[in-house]
Motif scaffolding. Structure first.
Motif, mmCIF file in Angstrom:
data_model
loop_
_atom_site.group_PDB
_atom_site.id
_atom_site.type_symbol
_atom_site.label_atom_id
_atom_site.label_comp_id
_atom_site.label_asym_id
_atom_site.label_seq_id
_atom_site.Cartn_x
_atom_site.Cartn_y
_atom_site.Cartn_z
ATOM 1 N N TYR A 110 0.827 -1.196 0.000
ATOM 2 C CA TYR A 110 0.000 0.000 0.000
ATOM 3 C C TYR A 110 0.866 1.252 0.000
ATOM 4 O O TYR A 110 0.591 2.221 -0.709
ATOM 5 N N ILE A 111 1.910 1.236 0.827
ATOM 6 C CA ILE A 111 2.782 2.402 0.931
ATOM 7 C C ILE A 111 3.617 2.562 -0.332
ATOM 8 O O ILE A 111 3.784 3.668 -0.854
ATOM 9 N N ALA A 112 4.151 1.445 -0.849
ATOM 10 C CA ALA A 112 5.010 1.510 -2.028
ATOM 11 C C ALA A 112 4.268 2.046 -3.242
ATOM 12 O O ALA A 112 4.831 2.791 -4.049
ATOM 13 N N VAL A 113 2.972 1.687 -3.373
ATOM 14 C CA VAL A 113 2.221 2.124 -4.544
ATOM 15 C C VAL A 113 1.992 3.630 -4.509
ATOM 16 O O VAL A 113 1.734 4.263 -5.535
ATOM 17 N N ARG A 114 2.121 4.225 -3.314
ATOM 18 C CA ARG A 114 2.042 5.678 -3.188
ATOM 19 C C ARG A 114 3.424 6.319 -3.221
ATOM 20 O O ARG A 114 3.574 7.503 -2.956
ATOM 21 N N SER A 115 4.465 5.519 -3.468
ATOM 22 C CA SER A 115 5.843 6.003 -3.632
ATOM 23 C C SER A 115 6.361 6.723 -2.395
ATOM 24 O O SER A 115 7.069 7.720 -2.494
ATOM 25 N N ILE A 116 6.003 6.225 -1.214
ATOM 26 C CA ILE A 116 6.477 6.848 0.019
ATOM 27 C C ILE A 116 7.796 6.224 0.452
ATOM 28 O O ILE A 116 8.807 6.904 0.575
ATOM 29 N N VAL A 117 7.800 4.933 0.712
ATOM 30 C CA VAL A 117 9.017 4.210 1.075
ATOM 31 C C VAL A 117 9.006 2.867 0.363
ATOM 32 O O VAL A 117 7.940 2.330 0.047
ATOM 33 N N PRO A 118 10.164 2.266 0.099
ATOM 34 C CA PRO A 118 10.208 0.972 -0.580
ATOM 35 C C PRO A 118 9.632 -0.136 0.291
ATOM 36 O O PRO A 118 9.695 -0.084 1.526
ATOM 37 N N ALA A 119 9.095 -1.169 -0.356
ATOM 38 C CA ALA A 119 8.441 -2.263 0.365
ATOM 39 C C ALA A 119 9.404 -2.999 1.286
ATOM 40 O O ALA A 119 9.026 -3.420 2.383
ATOM 41 N N TRP A 120 10.677 -3.151 0.873
ATOM 42 C CA TRP A 120 11.616 -3.923 1.702
ATOM 43 C C TRP A 120 11.818 -3.259 3.063
ATOM 44 O O TRP A 120 11.957 -3.957 4.087
ATOM 45 N N LEU A 121 11.808 -1.919 3.091
ATOM 46 C CA LEU A 121 11.983 -1.221 4.358
ATOM 47 C C LEU A 121 10.748 -1.394 5.243
ATOM 48 O O LEU A 121 10.861 -1.608 6.459
ATOM 49 N N SER A 122 9.578 -1.315 4.639
ATOM 50 C CA SER A 122 8.350 -1.515 5.402
ATOM 51 C C SER A 122 8.294 -2.917 5.992
ATOM 52 O O SER A 122 7.880 -3.095 7.144
#
Length: 351
Positions: A110-122
């Protein structure tokens, strides 16, 4: 058993997490368990960046402690990884109390698709969050395998159910639209991948039920689709029962309770072969999963509506609640959670 469930997702939000938790509480009471909720109610809140209309609570340490101690629980479960969840986790760790968690939302995607932070970090943050839990409950076997491969440990099963008394094929609304009617229900937001459905070349009509930050843009881009807004209760059920096919285009949901709700209304499902649909539909003759979503939609038109209803009747919230309670009962807390005496009522817990 008295259970305290901490959650950042709560009314008036309308989503799968809120429906799951309210259905869990209702079914658990019939099994002799009482569930209280520690929710964002009563805390100040701020708007979520990139998601108009959605707010998150700003809980304070002292009030979190007061609400937990007021609840006097036998077990603590943290349902979400938001500020309320983190605050309750911190309380339990300070006092060396056992707690369980559940993984209900694919926040990294969800966060990655909004270009906030990369998925691996989440995922790294979420691994840290859940690592302290006695068990992290997940809804499907495929999600359990996926999270295990990402380094999550102590994973357990907690399936979902459907309210077949509310969601039923009776009394479908009269929709004055060309048939067949292809319908989707949920948040109108980028993570739901609605354009994959709306861009399809399909016969008949496309209907979207729900609201969210993408609605205005999608209504402008796809003027032939019918956007009916948010619906609840019997109104929602009558619309779902009126559809010929329920389309679930999401690639990020961990389960998708709405699929079971559609099936309980006798409406077959068309979806991508991803986590959620693969576990709900699998090879049962109640839907079509295909990487070509149009092909799935057309194929679902020939599915028996009676078979969809029968399938849903076998998947009750009571069975889901029994599994949830069993997970808690099987775990041995590091020390009793119950204070010497109860100091407040449920209303004090919710704020």
């Amino acid at each position: 058993m008295r259970i305290l469930v901490a959650t950042d997702a709560w009314h008036p939000q309308v989503n799968g997490v809120v429906r799951t938790l309210t259905s869990l509480a209702r079914s658990a009471s019939a099994l002799g368990a009482e569930i209280d909720f520690l929710t964002p109610d009563g805390f100040p809140s701020v708007a979520v960046p990139t998601y108009p209309g959605l707010r998150v609570a700003l809980p304070n340490r002292r009030e979190i402690a007061r609400r937990i101690e007021a609840a006097s629980p036998d077990a603590i479960h943290i349902a979400t990884e938001g500020p309320v969840g983190w605050a309750v986790r911190a309380y339990c760790r300070r006092r060396r109390l056992a707690f369980t968690t559940s993984y209900t939302t694919r926040f990294p995607e969800y966060i990655a698709v909004r270009s906030i932070v990369p998925a691996w970090l989440s995922y790294a943050v979420l691994r840290h969050f859940h690592a302290s839990a006695s068990m992290t409950m997940v809804a499907t076997s495929s999600l359990r395998q996926e999270l295990g491969a990402r380094g999550f440990r102590k994973l357990g099963n907690w399936t979902r159910g459907v309210d077949t008394d509310l969601f039923k094929p009776d009394d479908p609304v009269e929709l004055d639209l060309p048939r067949p009617i292809f319908m989707t229900v949920g948040r109108v937001a980028v993570e739901k991948n609605l354009e994959a459905f709306l861009a399809l070349n399909l016969p008949g009509s496309k209907v979207v039920i729900g609201d969210g930050p993408q609605r205005a843009m999608l209504e402008h881009r796809y003027p032939k689709a019918k956007f009916l807004g948010e619906k609840t209760g019997a109104d929602l059920t009558s619309h779902m029962a009126a559809a010929d096919v329920f389309v679930f285009p999401s690639l990020t949901d961990t389960f998708g309770v709405v699929q079971l709700e559609a099936l309980a209304c006798g409406t077959p499902v068309a979806a991508f072969p991803v986590t959620g649909p693969l576990d709900v539909i699998a090879d049962h003759p109640v839907g079509v999963l295909d990487s070509d979503l149009r092909r799935a939609c057309i194929g679902a038109l020939s599915i028996s509506r009676e078979a969809c209803r029968r399938f849903a009747l076998e998947r009750s919230w009571e069975n889901s609640a029994r599994q949830f309670i069993g997970n808690l009962s099987a775990l041995q807390p590091s020390r009793s959670l119950r204070p010497a005496r109860r100091v407040a009522s449920r209303s004090a817990v919710q704020g």
